[in-house]
Scaffold this motif. Sequence first.
Motif, short mmCIF file in Angstrom:
data_model
loop_
_atom_site.label_atom_id
_atom_site.label_comp_id
_atom_site.label_asym_id
_atom_site.label_seq_id
_atom_site.Cartn_x
_atom_site.Cartn_y
_atom_site.Cartn_z
N TYR A 20 -0.87 -4.07 -4.06
CA TYR A 20 -1.89 -3.14 -4.54
C TYR A 20 -1.30 -1.79 -4.92
O TYR A 20 -1.80 -1.13 -5.82
CB TYR A 20 -2.98 -2.94 -3.48
CG TYR A 20 -3.86 -4.15 -3.30
CD1 TYR A 20 -4.48 -4.74 -4.38
CD2 TYR A 20 -4.06 -4.71 -2.05
CE1 TYR A 20 -5.30 -5.85 -4.23
CE2 TYR A 20 -4.87 -5.82 -1.88
CZ TYR A 20 -5.48 -6.37 -2.97
OH TYR A 20 -6.28 -7.46 -2.82
N LEU A 38 -13.42 -4.76 -5.82
CA LEU A 38 -13.22 -3.71 -4.84
C LEU A 38 -13.45 -2.34 -5.48
O LEU A 38 -13.09 -2.10 -6.62
CB LEU A 38 -11.80 -3.75 -4.27
CG LEU A 38 -11.43 -5.00 -3.49
CD1 LEU A 38 -9.97 -4.94 -3.08
CD2 LEU A 38 -12.32 -5.17 -2.28
N VAL A 40 -11.94 0.46 -5.44
CA VAL A 40 -10.68 1.13 -5.14
C VAL A 40 -10.07 1.62 -6.44
O VAL A 40 -10.03 0.90 -7.42
CB VAL A 40 -9.70 0.16 -4.44
CG1 VAL A 40 -8.36 0.81 -4.21
CG2 VAL A 40 -10.28 -0.35 -3.14
N ASN A 41 -9.59 2.83 -6.42
CA ASN A 41 -8.87 3.36 -7.56
C ASN A 41 -7.40 3.00 -7.36
O ASN A 41 -6.70 3.61 -6.56
CB ASN A 41 -9.05 4.88 -7.66
CG ASN A 41 -8.35 5.45 -8.87
OD1 ASN A 41 -7.50 4.81 -9.49
ND2 ASN A 41 -8.70 6.67 -9.21
N PHE A 45 -4.15 4.52 -5.20
CA PHE A 45 -4.20 3.71 -3.97
C PHE A 45 -3.14 4.10 -2.96
O PHE A 45 -3.41 4.27 -1.78
CB PHE A 45 -4.08 2.22 -4.33
CG PHE A 45 -4.05 1.32 -3.14
CD1 PHE A 45 -5.21 0.97 -2.49
CD2 PHE A 45 -2.84 0.83 -2.65
CE1 PHE A 45 -5.19 0.14 -1.38
CE2 PHE A 45 -2.81 0.00 -1.54
CZ PHE A 45 -3.98 -0.34 -0.91
N GLU A 48 -3.81 7.62 -1.40
CA GLU A 48 -5.01 7.62 -0.58
C GLU A 48 -4.84 6.78 0.68
O GLU A 48 -5.49 7.04 1.69
CB GLU A 48 -6.20 7.12 -1.40
CG GLU A 48 -6.62 8.10 -2.47
CD GLU A 48 -7.76 7.60 -3.32
OE1 GLU A 48 -8.30 6.51 -3.04
OE2 GLU A 48 -8.11 8.30 -4.28
N SER A 49 -3.95 5.81 0.65
CA SER A 49 -3.73 4.97 1.82
C SER A 49 -3.10 5.74 2.96
O SER A 49 -3.23 5.35 4.12
CB SER A 49 -2.82 3.79 1.45
OG SER A 49 -3.45 2.97 0.51
#
Length: 62
Positions: A20, A38, A40-41, A45, A48-49
């Motif tokens: 991802y 999802l 999710v950008n 990702f 932000e994770s």
Amino acid sequence: MKAQLVNRLEDWDFSSFRDYAGLRKGTLCNQELSQQVLLVNFDTFYEESYQVIQDDLVKQIL
């Protein structure tokens, strides 16, 4: 990371995180399907994770 088995999210080989995050072109997950379903950008990702979520908020989710 929470269990202290790795120091970085991308160090755990058995996770789809690297796929991802664009660090691996594996087949562990269906990236096309996940991008459709999802919220999710995937462009942000990786960054932000690594944002810290407070433990009490995580417990509310579980």
